[in-house]
Motif scaffolding. Structure first.
Motif, PDB file in Angstrom:
ATOM      1  N   ARG A 272      19.817  -8.374 -16.672  1.00 10.14           N
ATOM      2  CA  ARG A 272      21.278  -8.298 -16.545  1.00 10.14           C
ATOM      3  C   ARG A 272      21.740  -6.845 -16.467  1.00 10.14           C
ATOM      4  N   GLY A 273      21.137  -5.971 -17.271  1.00 12.54           N
ATOM      5  CA  GLY A 273      21.497  -4.552 -17.217  1.00 12.54           C
ATOM      6  C   GLY A 273      21.226  -3.951 -15.850  1.00 12.54           C
TER       7      GLY A 273
ATOM      8  N   ASP B 271      28.652  -1.908 -18.904  1.00 12.49           N
ATOM      9  CA  ASP B 271      27.985  -3.178 -19.198  1.00 12.49           C
ATOM     10  C   ASP B 271      26.471  -2.993 -19.180  1.00 12.49           C
ATOM     11  N   ALA B 272      25.985  -2.230 -18.215  1.00  8.48           N
ATOM     12  CA  ALA B 272      24.551  -1.948 -18.129  1.00  8.48           C
ATOM     13  C   ALA B 272      24.085  -1.196 -19.373  1.00  8.48           C
TER      14      ALA B 272
ATOM     15  N   LYS C  19      28.478  -1.213 -12.668  1.00  2.17           N
ATOM     16  CA  LYS C  19      29.139  -1.619 -13.910  1.00  2.17           C
ATOM     17  C   LYS C  19      28.366  -0.952 -15.046  1.00  2.17           C
TER      18      LYS C  19
ATOM     19  N   TYR D 199      21.182  -5.590 -13.028  1.00  2.00           N
ATOM     20  CA  TYR D 199      22.201  -6.133 -12.115  1.00  2.00           C
ATOM     21  C   TYR D 199      23.493  -5.327 -12.244  1.00  2.00           C
ATOM     22  N   TYR D 200      23.929  -5.110 -13.481  1.00  2.00           N
ATOM     23  CA  TYR D 200      25.152  -4.330 -13.698  1.00  2.00           C
ATOM     24  C   TYR D 200      24.995  -2.897 -13.185  1.00  2.00           C
TER      25      TYR D 200
ATOM     26  N   GLU E 116      24.152 -12.529  -9.696  1.00  2.00           N
ATOM     27  CA  GLU E 116      25.001 -12.401 -10.881  1.00  2.00           C
ATOM     28  C   GLU E 116      24.800 -13.580 -11.824  1.00  2.00           C
TER      29      GLU E 116
ATOM     30  N   ASN F 234      25.287  -2.611  -9.537  1.00  2.00           N
ATOM     31  CA  ASN F 234      26.645  -2.901  -9.063  1.00  2.00           C
ATOM     32  C   ASN F 234      27.680  -1.981  -9.700  1.00  2.00           C
TER      33      ASN F 234
ATOM     34  N   ASP G  18      23.656  -3.517 -22.296  1.00  2.00           N
ATOM     35  CA  ASP G  18      22.466  -4.364 -22.178  1.00  2.00           C
ATOM     36  C   ASP G  18      21.182  -3.575 -22.395  1.00  2.00           C
TER      37      ASP G  18
END
Length: 186
Positions: free
Chosen positions: A73-74, A85-86, A82, A76-77, A53, A80, A89
């Motif tokens: 980052r996208g 948020d993804a 999210k 990662y989201y 994260e 997980n 990004d």
């Protein structure tokens, strides 16, 4: 091997060599100081990447004009769950580089998950316009047609996916499901 770690090793080696061969204390102190500062800065930087994260968030902060930061980052989201948020990004990454078929595909998955099959299919097709053999988009379009009960079209997409990537196991599973619905057992 991490590049700053190699730098620490090199500076440390120079310091050890100087201690053994040079009687000049000023050079020993200078190299020792550089070693200490470089080590402290490297350790502080490693703390930023102590978790996935932190790495994902820090990548965008450090390089906000790099599309890959938003992909990291996208992803990662996305991984997980999210998804909003993804989604944000991935759209930002596409503003910076509109040829990112993997980001377009992920956006399609987000729309598919949200029940918007029309937008999902459009995004999957857009990804295929960039890379016509992209296995994930081929598979995802096949899933849409499987859900619709259009087994012949779903079969075509799953076969194209398998041709593109022989190790894409979910495509084999869904192809078996298509054959089950068509009552064509092999």
């Amino acid at each position: 091997l991490y590049i700053p770690t190699m730098g620490i090793i090199i500076i440390g080696g120079i310091l050890i060599t100087r201690i053994k061969t040079d009687s000049n204390y000023l050079s020993k102190i200078l190299i020792g100081t550089i070693l200490c500062l470089f080590t402290i800065l490297t350790v502080n930087r490693l703390d930023k990447y102590a978790s996935p994260e932190l790495f994902a968030v820090t990548s965008v902060i450090e390089t906000p004009i790099c599309y890959n930061s938003y992909i990291i980052r996208g992803s990662y989201y996305f991984d997980n769950s999210k998804l909003m948020d993804a989604k944000s990004d991935y759209y930002k990454a596409l503003e910076l580089n509109d040829d990112l078929y993997n980001a377009i595909n992920r956006l399609g998955v987000i729309h598919f998950t949200g029940g918007d099959l029309i937008s999902a299919e459009t995004l999957f097709r857009n990804a295929l316009n960039i890379n016509s053999n992209y296995d994930e988009s081929l598979y995802n379009i096949g899933c849409i047609y499987l859900d619709r009960g259009d087994y012949d079209v779903a079969e075509d997409y799953f076969l194209k996916c398998i041709k593109s990537n022989h190790n894409f196991i979910p495509a084999y599973n869904n192809l078996a499901l298509v054959y089950y619905h068509q009552r064509e057992y092999y």
